[in-house]
Motif scaffolding. Structure first.
Motif, PDB file in Angstrom:
ATOM      1  N   MET A   1      81.948  84.356  -8.656  1.00 43.85           N
ATOM      2  CA  MET A   1      83.131  83.528  -8.392  1.00 43.85           C
ATOM      3  C   MET A   1      84.396  84.257  -8.825  1.00 43.85           C
ATOM      4  N   PHE A   2      85.392  84.241  -7.956  1.00 42.49           N
ATOM      5  CA  PHE A   2      86.662  84.946  -8.196  1.00 42.49           C
ATOM      6  C   PHE A   2      87.826  84.023  -7.885  1.00 42.49           C
ATOM      7  N   ARG A   3      88.815  83.986  -8.792  1.00 45.48           N
ATOM      8  CA  ARG A   3      89.999  83.154  -8.557  1.00 45.48           C
ATOM      9  C   ARG A   3      91.294  83.965  -8.442  1.00 45.48           C
ATOM     10  N   GLY A   4      91.378  85.093  -9.173  1.00 48.57           N
ATOM     11  CA  GLY A   4      92.572  85.943  -9.047  1.00 48.57           C
ATOM     12  C   GLY A   4      93.707  85.593  -9.993  1.00 48.57           C
ATOM     13  N   PHE A   5      93.386  85.246 -11.250  1.00 46.75           N
ATOM     14  CA  PHE A   5      94.426  84.932 -12.233  1.00 46.75           C
ATOM     15  C   PHE A   5      95.444  86.057 -12.366  1.00 46.75           C
ATOM     16  N   GLU A   6      94.944  87.308 -12.396  1.00 45.46           N
ATOM     17  CA  GLU A   6      95.849  88.433 -12.626  1.00 45.46           C
ATOM     18  C   GLU A   6      96.838  88.583 -11.481  1.00 45.46           C
ATOM     19  N   VAL A   7      96.410  88.182 -10.293  1.00 44.99           N
ATOM     20  CA  VAL A   7      97.281  88.276  -9.122  1.00 44.99           C
ATOM     21  C   VAL A   7      98.333  87.162  -9.146  1.00 44.99           C
ATOM     22  N   LEU A   8      97.870  85.934  -9.427  1.00 41.16           N
ATOM     23  CA  LEU A   8      98.812  84.819  -9.307  1.00 41.16           C
ATOM     24  C   LEU A   8      99.763  84.703 -10.502  1.00 41.16           C
TER      25      LEU A   8
ATOM     26  N   ALA B   1      90.099  70.506  -8.202  1.00 46.46           N
ATOM     27  CA  ALA B   1      89.425  69.796  -7.110  1.00 46.46           C
ATOM     28  C   ALA B   1      90.368  68.789  -6.451  1.00 46.46           C
ATOM     29  N   ALA B   2      91.228  68.165  -7.268  1.00 46.39           N
ATOM     30  CA  ALA B   2      92.068  67.084  -6.738  1.00 46.39           C
ATOM     31  C   ALA B   2      93.241  67.608  -5.933  1.00 46.39           C
ATOM     32  N   SER B   3      93.842  68.735  -6.384  1.00 45.91           N
ATOM     33  CA  SER B   3      95.029  69.206  -5.657  1.00 45.91           C
ATOM     34  C   SER B   3      95.133  70.724  -5.543  1.00 45.91           C
ATOM     35  N   GLY B   4      94.113  71.455  -5.886  1.00 47.24           N
ATOM     36  CA  GLY B   4      94.134  72.917  -5.759  1.00 47.24           C
ATOM     37  C   GLY B   4      94.279  73.623  -7.092  1.00 47.24           C
ATOM     38  N   GLY B   5      95.102  73.043  -7.977  1.00 48.41           N
ATOM     39  CA  GLY B   5      95.233  73.550  -9.344  1.00 48.41           C
ATOM     40  C   GLY B   5      95.634  75.010  -9.413  1.00 48.41           C
ATOM     41  N   ILE B   6      95.260  75.672 -10.501  1.00 45.74           N
ATOM     42  CA  ILE B   6      95.666  77.062 -10.713  1.00 45.74           C
ATOM     43  C   ILE B   6      95.047  78.015  -9.678  1.00 45.74           C
ATOM     44  N   PRO B   7      93.759  77.856  -9.320  1.00 45.15           N
ATOM     45  CA  PRO B   7      93.244  78.769  -8.286  1.00 45.15           C
ATOM     46  C   PRO B   7      94.016  78.631  -6.969  1.00 45.15           C
ATOM     47  N   GLY B   8      94.646  77.482  -6.754  1.00 44.21           N
ATOM     48  CA  GLY B   8      95.419  77.256  -5.534  1.00 44.21           C
ATOM     49  C   GLY B   8      96.904  77.526  -5.709  1.00 44.21           C
ATOM     50  N   ALA B   9      97.289  78.126  -6.851  1.00 43.01           N
ATOM     51  CA  ALA B   9      98.707  78.378  -7.111  1.00 43.01           C
ATOM     52  C   ALA B   9      99.280  79.360  -6.096  1.00 43.01           C
ATOM     53  N   GLU B  10     100.619  79.351  -5.991  1.00 46.82           N
ATOM     54  CA  GLU B  10     101.318  80.271  -5.088  1.00 46.82           C
ATOM     55  C   GLU B  10     100.835  81.712  -5.329  1.00 46.82           C
ATOM     56  N   ASN B  11     100.695  82.469  -4.297  1.00 45.22           N
ATOM     57  CA  ASN B  11     100.254  83.882  -4.349  1.00 45.22           C
ATOM     58  C   ASN B  11      98.782  84.056  -4.682  1.00 45.22           C
ATOM     59  N   ASN B  12      98.025  82.958  -4.715  1.00 35.98           N
ATOM     60  CA  ASN B  12      96.605  83.146  -5.053  1.00 35.98           C
ATOM     61  C   ASN B  12      95.918  83.893  -3.906  1.00 35.98           C
ATOM     62  N   PRO B  13      94.961  84.759  -4.253  1.00 37.30           N
ATOM     63  CA  PRO B  13      94.358  85.606  -3.222  1.00 37.30           C
ATOM     64  C   PRO B  13      93.190  84.977  -2.456  1.00 37.30           C
TER      65      PRO B  13
END
Lengths: 504, 305
Positions: free
Chosen positions: A38-45, B148-160
């Motif tokens: 699983m990858f989220r990309g904290f360092e990128v965002l 899950a509810a709104s995208g949160g940090i993984p869904g933040a701007e510029n997320n890959p």
């Protein structure tokens, strides 16, 4: 020759998404491949954001050890801003970190690992008056008699295996499994007294902590810590040793790479020696930590960014099509060496130092009592023992920190954020050495890199094809049944993997 | 791993009874001791996507009911990655069989990598595929936590990864199910336990237009803040840890619907503002905000040169 391959996916009762493929020959693991899934990309965002967002956002890397990330981030920012916390601020930070450390170790042994050894069904023989055990017993009874497709889920079904047969020991540890649920919540409350809330504490900031110290809070901290210390001394540590006595073969299985890395943590103005002294052990030799030797390989990871970069200039460019890759975890190396981090590493470094320390002394006493050598600790049960021993050392030292808090004196030092700057924050998470690297340009985060304990421990092969610590520890492990590879998951869980951390 | 049936369990209880030295007459007692515990629980399948497990850890902080009572009296927790004894294919069999049979509530923790499905796998399957087939057979979907509810940090701007919330994913896939959103980073244990208890005893609780349970998310933190009087009297904090209202440090209490300031966290111990920190709006729709919008500032905006 009996040969089989098992892909254990998912590995449950750890944090996050981990799969481990083992190739078994002649009844023993010949090759192992550890995959972060699983990858989220904290360092990128994080790039381009306000630097003060970093300790809030990076805590969300992991819900089990958010404080460790918050701590690494505020340490990196302290360095970048040229500030240091006051005595109250430092003690407050130590106590917040210690409280979450205790909660993490307690949850790891009881909720995550114990069910690989003890038999939950033994509760059916319970005849005593403990309310929790009676509740569990009547529930298991009712479940077994019900039409549920998976009665007693999530405790059953499980791998078939050589679970502990001794009813009294099973029941004792089950009772402590239930107590541990309460104890870990108390540890979180202890952290929340000083940090606002857990998981994901708002009150950990550059310059100290935002909470104010009062006599009432000190009394509250003392009361909670006292319960935790009693539990650690009289339940956790004895249960680990009891489990070890019942499974002595696991003092031999699961030896890792035998190289160890410790950054150190819990600065303490009253002590000459850190509670976890920093250091590096390679080939049995202790040497001082040299941060310049850390690089991250990516040839077997899902990134197209250049392999072998130091974290300060590290890059994270995801590429799920990357040739030869089988994991989202990068492969950090120290001078090219595979390194284990975590409780075992901390004990090895402390034990090999000339200077005395609480951790070294407690380890020596415990090993002597059970007629074990330091080398026995390089094993599955050795890691559990190391975790329990350092849990006691941290809890004991916390009592001294609480005593030194001064009500009314500030725990927060105001500061200016420079236009440009950089900093490294190094600490010890429950799972081992944790580093954050921040660089700030024009008041915004220009680059942010995290090298996390499970990045080390669950790393895939590096550029030279050398397997990571968990992969190495699995090799040689006897696995009897391809449908029930319980021996292999015991090895993996002894590292306390946290995959949300490892990949972030 | 063979499938565990009731018959096998009866055999297992007999074996256990023998192992534990109980008489044969104890076997029916073990196997048939039905009481109210088995009835009235909510079958739940719990899946994790782009998550930190913080909402699971937070749930374990629930007090009265504590975690054991939640597991025995409210939930039939078919599978949960952090708690399940079942691992590997044993775990996947539970997930697959549960999906085949349906009739569960699906709790999802973490967001969904819609733009890069390869960013999350479990059991040799893309999480996006797993979530779609689990949602299709669910009675209802509970999206717990801001991810899950709104995208949160993984869904933040510029997320890959192109991460989106669970409701956004379901909409994209055309899967129509009753959805309950419980934001918060993490979600407060009471919010999830309150929803579960309500569903078990009375059905889905009243929801607002954003599918959040009204009982927890109808008021702004600012309006029920212990420092609201400071705001009224214009006593503003100048930096972290100060007394006074954090409005000028960019506190997001005025934009965040949640009841933290009344409920408090960790069994009533504390909450962000009481601890000297502005609210960062972790339960707000747009958490964690745009890159250009700091979660808070250190200096009162009145003083910034």
């Amino acid at each position: 020759m009996i040969k089989f391959t098992v892909n254990i996916d998912p590995i449950t009762r750890i944090e996050g998404h981990l799969a481990v493929r083992i190739e078994v020959e002649d009844g023993r693991v010949a090759k192992a491949f550890s995959s972060g899934e699983m990858f989220r990309g904290f360092e990128v965002l994080l790039k381009g954001r306000d630097p003060l967002d970093a300790q809030q956002i990076t805590q969300r890397i992991c819900g089990v050890c958010p404080i460790s990330h918050g701590m690494a981030s505020v340490l990196a920012q302290d360095r970048a801003y040229g500030i240091a916390p006051t005595e109250n601020g430092q003690l407050g930070r130590n106590l917040i970190q210690a409280a979450n450390f205790l909660q993490s170790h307690i949850i790891h042994f009881y909720q995550l690992s114990a069910l690989d050894f003890i038999d939950v069904a033994a509760v059916l023989a319970y005849e005593g008056s403990d309310p929790g055990l009676r509740e569990l017993k009547s529930w298991v009874n009712a479940q077994l008699a019900s039409d549920a497709i998976y009665p007693a889920a999530p405790f059953l079904p499980r791998y078939e295996g050589d679970y502990l047969r001794e009813t009294d020991t099973n029941i004792t540890i089950l009772k402590h499994y239930l107590d541990a649920l309460n104890m870990r919540a108390i540890a979180h409350r202890m952290a929340a007294v000083l940090a606002g809330k857990l998981p994901h504490a708002p009150g950990l900031v550059p310059g100290g902590i935002t909470e104010t110290i009062t006599a009432e809070k000190i009394a509250s901290l003392e009361a909670m810590l006292s319960k935790l210390r009693t539990f650690i001394d009289h339940c956790y540590l004895p249960d680990v040793l009891e489990t070890t006595a019942a499974f002595p073969q696991y003092l031999r299985e699961g030896r890792g790479c035998s190289n160890f890395l410790v950054y150190g943590a819990y600065p303490d103005s009253n002590e000459n020696t850190d509670i976890f002294p920093p250091g590096v052990v390679i080939g049995g030799e202790l040497s001082p930590l040299n941060m310049k030797l850390i690089t991250e390989d990516t040839s077997h990871s899902f990134y197209s960014s250049q392999s072998g970069l130091p974290p300060g200039s590290g890059q994270t460019v995801p590429d799920h099509t990357h040739k030869d890759a089988y994991s989202w975890v990068k492969a950090p190396r120290y001078g090219g060496n595979v390194m284990e981090v975590g409780p075992l590493a901390r004990i090895m470094v402390a034990a090999l130092r000339k200077e005395d320390s609480a951790l070294k002394n407690l380890t020596r006493q415990t090993l002597a009592r059970f007629n074990m050598g330091l080398e026995n600790l390089e094993s599955v049960m050795g890691r559990h023992i190391a975790r329990a021993l350092e849990c006691k050392v941290v809890a004991d030292r916390s009592a001294a920190w609480i005593e030194r808090l001064i009500p009314g004196e500030t725990a927060f030092q105001d500061f200016e954020i420079p236009e440009n700057g950089m900093g490294i924050g190094l600490t010890e998470a429950p799972r081992g050495a944790l580093g954050h690297w921040i660089s700030i340009r024009k008041g915004k985060i220009e680059n942010y890199q995290c090298v996390v304990p499970t990045t080390w421990n669950c790393s895939p092969r590096d550029d030279r094809g050398v397997p990571g610590p968990v992969e190495q520890a699995l090799v040689g492990t006897p696995v009897a049944d391809d449908h029930n590879p319980i021996e292999a998951v015991r090895v993996v869980r002894s590292f306390d993997p946290c995959l949300a951390c490892a990949v972030h | 791993m063979k499938e565990i049936t009731r018959r096998k369990f009866l055999k297992l209880s007999a074996k256990l009874a023998a192992m534990m030295g109980l008489s044969a007459s104890a076997v029916p007692k073990i196997a048939e001791a039905l009481d109210e515990i088995a009835s009235g629980t909510l079958p739940v399948l719990w899946l994790q996507g782009l998550s930190c497990s913080g909402c699971s850890v937070s749930l374990m902080n629930s007090e009265d009911p504590g975690p054991l009572r939640i597991l025995t009296r409210y939930l039939s927790l078919l599978f949960h990655s952090t708690l399940s004894t079942a691992t590997g294919h044993t775990g996947m069999e539970i997930i697959n069989r549960s999906i085949d049979l349906g009739g569960y509530s699906l709790i999802v923790e973490g967001s969904v990598p819609l733009g890069m499905p390869e960013a999350c796998r479990m059991g040799e399957e893309l999480f996006t595929d797993q979530l779609a087939r689990a949602a299709m057979k669910a009675d209802a979907v509970i999206a717990v936590g801001s991810c899950a509810a709104s995208g949160g940090i993984p869904g933040a701007e510029n997320n890959p990864t192109g991460a989106v919330s669970v409701p956004a994913f379901l909409q994209e896939k055309g899967i129509q199910k009753p959805v309950i959103r419980i934001p918060g980073c993490p979600a407060h244990p009471d919010w999830l336990v309150g929803v579960i208890a309500h569903v078990v005893k009375m059905g889905i609780p009243p929801l607002d237009a954003e599918h959040r349970p009204k009982m927890f998310f109808s008021r702004l933190i600012h309006d029920i803040c212990p420092r609201f009087a400071d705001y009224e009297r214009e006593r503003f904090a100048k930096t972290f840890s100060d007394e006074g209202c954090f409005f000028k440090l960019g506190c997001l209490g005025p934009l965040t619907h949640a009841d933290c300031s009344l409920r408090l966290w960790n069994g009533g111990t504390n909450f962000c503002i009481n601890a000297g920190s502005p609210c960062i709006g972790c339960a707000a729709e747009d958490f964690p905000q745009a890159v250009s919008f700091p979660m808070h500032t250190k200096k009162s905006s009145g003083e910034v040169e």
